[in-house]
Motif scaffolding. Structure first.
Motif, mmCIF file in Angstrom:
data_model
loop_
_atom_site.group_PDB
_atom_site.id
_atom_site.type_symbol
_atom_site.label_atom_id
_atom_site.label_comp_id
_atom_site.label_asym_id
_atom_site.label_seq_id
_atom_site.Cartn_x
_atom_site.Cartn_y
_atom_site.Cartn_z
ATOM 1 N N SER A 118 18.734 -3.251 35.760
ATOM 2 C CA SER A 118 17.833 -3.921 35.198
ATOM 3 C C SER A 118 16.940 -3.197 34.220
ATOM 4 O O SER A 118 16.153 -3.511 33.199
ATOM 5 C CB SER A 118 16.790 -4.215 36.510
ATOM 6 O OG SER A 118 16.374 -3.047 37.033
ATOM 7 N N LYS A 119 16.782 -1.596 34.315
ATOM 8 C CA LYS A 119 16.066 -0.866 33.524
ATOM 9 C C LYS A 119 16.839 0.046 32.368
ATOM 10 O O LYS A 119 16.306 0.662 31.566
ATOM 11 C CB LYS A 119 15.092 0.264 34.184
ATOM 12 C CG LYS A 119 14.170 -0.412 35.250
ATOM 13 C CD LYS A 119 13.250 0.377 35.961
ATOM 14 C CE LYS A 119 12.285 -0.364 36.776
ATOM 15 N NZ LYS A 119 11.357 0.624 37.257
ATOM 16 N N LYS A 120 18.085 -0.121 32.576
ATOM 17 C CA LYS A 120 19.037 0.621 31.633
ATOM 18 C C LYS A 120 18.825 1.919 31.770
ATOM 19 O O LYS A 120 18.725 2.833 30.858
ATOM 20 C CB LYS A 120 18.846 0.170 30.275
ATOM 21 C CG LYS A 120 19.031 -1.361 29.993
ATOM 22 C CD LYS A 120 20.290 -2.045 30.005
ATOM 23 C CE LYS A 120 20.454 -3.406 29.641
ATOM 24 N NZ LYS A 120 21.636 -4.108 29.916
ATOM 25 N N ILE A 121 18.826 2.511 33.014
ATOM 26 C CA ILE A 121 18.300 4.125 32.976
ATOM 27 C C ILE A 121 19.313 4.816 34.004
ATOM 28 O O ILE A 121 19.512 3.991 35.219
ATOM 29 C CB ILE A 121 17.080 4.014 33.461
ATOM 30 C CG1 ILE A 121 16.425 5.578 33.327
ATOM 31 C CG2 ILE A 121 16.600 3.444 34.634
ATOM 32 C CD1 ILE A 121 15.261 5.968 33.386
ATOM 33 N N PHE A 122 19.868 5.752 33.672
ATOM 34 C CA PHE A 122 20.654 6.798 34.570
ATOM 35 C C PHE A 122 19.847 7.788 34.681
ATOM 36 O O PHE A 122 19.412 8.827 34.020
ATOM 37 C CB PHE A 122 22.087 7.087 33.609
ATOM 38 C CG PHE A 122 22.811 7.619 34.618
ATOM 39 C CD1 PHE A 122 23.655 7.089 35.582
ATOM 40 C CD2 PHE A 122 23.215 9.014 34.662
ATOM 41 C CE1 PHE A 122 24.546 7.578 36.534
ATOM 42 C CE2 PHE A 122 24.052 9.796 35.312
ATOM 43 C CZ PHE A 122 24.764 9.165 36.118
ATOM 44 N N TYR A 123 19.243 7.885 36.157
ATOM 45 C CA TYR A 123 18.290 8.767 36.401
ATOM 46 C C TYR A 123 18.914 9.810 37.758
ATOM 47 O O TYR A 123 19.795 9.367 38.693
ATOM 48 C CB TYR A 123 16.901 8.300 36.789
ATOM 49 C CG TYR A 123 16.929 7.460 37.780
ATOM 50 C CD1 TYR A 123 16.275 7.801 38.928
ATOM 51 C CD2 TYR A 123 17.455 6.073 37.825
ATOM 52 C CE1 TYR A 123 16.347 6.784 40.182
ATOM 53 C CE2 TYR A 123 17.435 5.098 39.080
ATOM 54 C CZ TYR A 123 16.874 5.455 40.015
ATOM 55 O OH TYR A 123 16.689 4.844 41.193
ATOM 56 N N GLN A 124 18.263 10.756 37.800
ATOM 57 C CA GLN A 124 18.339 11.788 39.038
ATOM 58 C C GLN A 124 17.414 11.321 40.124
ATOM 59 O O GLN A 124 16.100 11.619 39.984
ATOM 60 C CB GLN A 124 18.174 13.303 38.621
ATOM 61 C CG GLN A 124 18.671 14.369 39.510
ATOM 62 C CD GLN A 124 18.637 15.706 39.016
ATOM 63 O OE1 GLN A 124 18.032 16.034 37.976
ATOM 64 N NE2 GLN A 124 19.332 16.634 39.567
ATOM 65 N N SER A 125 17.744 10.739 40.963
ATOM 66 C CA SER A 125 16.970 10.306 41.992
ATOM 67 C C SER A 125 16.672 11.069 43.192
ATOM 68 O O SER A 125 15.677 10.920 43.871
ATOM 69 C CB SER A 125 17.593 9.034 42.591
ATOM 70 O OG SER A 125 18.629 9.152 43.515
ATOM 71 N N ASP A 126 17.418 12.342 43.317
ATOM 72 C CA ASP A 126 17.002 12.911 44.279
ATOM 73 C C ASP A 126 17.768 14.491 44.222
ATOM 74 O O ASP A 126 18.849 14.531 43.420
ATOM 75 C CB ASP A 126 17.770 12.560 45.847
ATOM 76 C CG ASP A 126 16.687 13.139 47.064
ATOM 77 O OD1 ASP A 126 16.032 13.689 46.625
ATOM 78 O OD2 ASP A 126 17.339 12.733 48.077
#
Length: 197
Positions: A118-126
């Motif tokens: 939904s946000k078009k983001i690939f992120y490091q969540s932990d």
């Protein structure tokens, strides 16, 4: 003249069908949408892109009746002290990746990456370190890591390596080269604040 006209009429449905699938492929706005489409895109997806499970060297096929499944990356891509697996969900692109780097028999650094469609983001969540059953985050993680001669810079390099070489790089080499690290479409990559400080 009539023979040529009949040939053209016969080719029109095939051409329209091909244009339809090409349109779907071109509508995928970033590499993670391509990756998701390669597994969740319907029957014709394999004519456009190779299934993601094949690109990561997984020998386990996707089970059509499962809501989610976890697939490890092949040892030819990630091996030795490293392990990487992707958990894929049916019907959504919100997948996550778990990477482990074994520092010794009882200690590992764990990096988790997620794609939020939904946000078009690939992120490091932990980002955490485990020793036996105990987890360390933040400054405690850095303190424990120092005992192995590693620091925040090493964490940053590992994080970038996982995203750029293992996850996205493998897709660009084995799946689709329409996007690249320099051209990610509408997707952004974000790393944990601990390594960006």
């Amino acid at each position: 003249m009539k023979k040529h006209f009949k040939k053209i009429l016969w080719l029109i449905p095939i051409l329209l069908f091909c244009l339809y699938w090409l349109g779907i492929y071109l509508s995928l706005k970033n590499p993670m949408e391509e990756i998701n489409y390669s597994e969740n895109g319907g029957m014709m997806r394999n004519m456009i892109v190779k299934p993601y499970t094949q690109t990561i060297g997984s020998e386990v096929p996707w089970k059509e009746d499962e809501g989610f499944q976890t697939f490890p990356y092949s040892d030819k891509i990630v091996g030795g002290k490293e392990h990487l697996a992707v958990t894929m969900f049916r019907g959504t692109a919100d997948w996550f990746y778990l990477y482990k780097y074994k520092l010794d028999e009882n200690t590992s650094v764990n990096l988790i990456f997620e794609y939020k469609a939904s946000k078009k983001i690939f992120y490091q969540s932990d980002l955490y370190l485990t020793i036996d059953e105990t987890s360390y985050e933040g400054q405690q993680l850095l303190d424990q890591l120092a005992a192995y001669g590693k620091d925040r810079t090493w964490l940053k390099k590992q994080s970038k390596k996982v995203v750029e070489q293992y996850i996205l790089g493998t897709w660009f080499r084995n799946g689709s080269s329409r996007y690249s690290l320099k051209h990610l479409g509408d997707m952004k990559i974000e790393y944990d604040k601990l390594i960006d400080e």
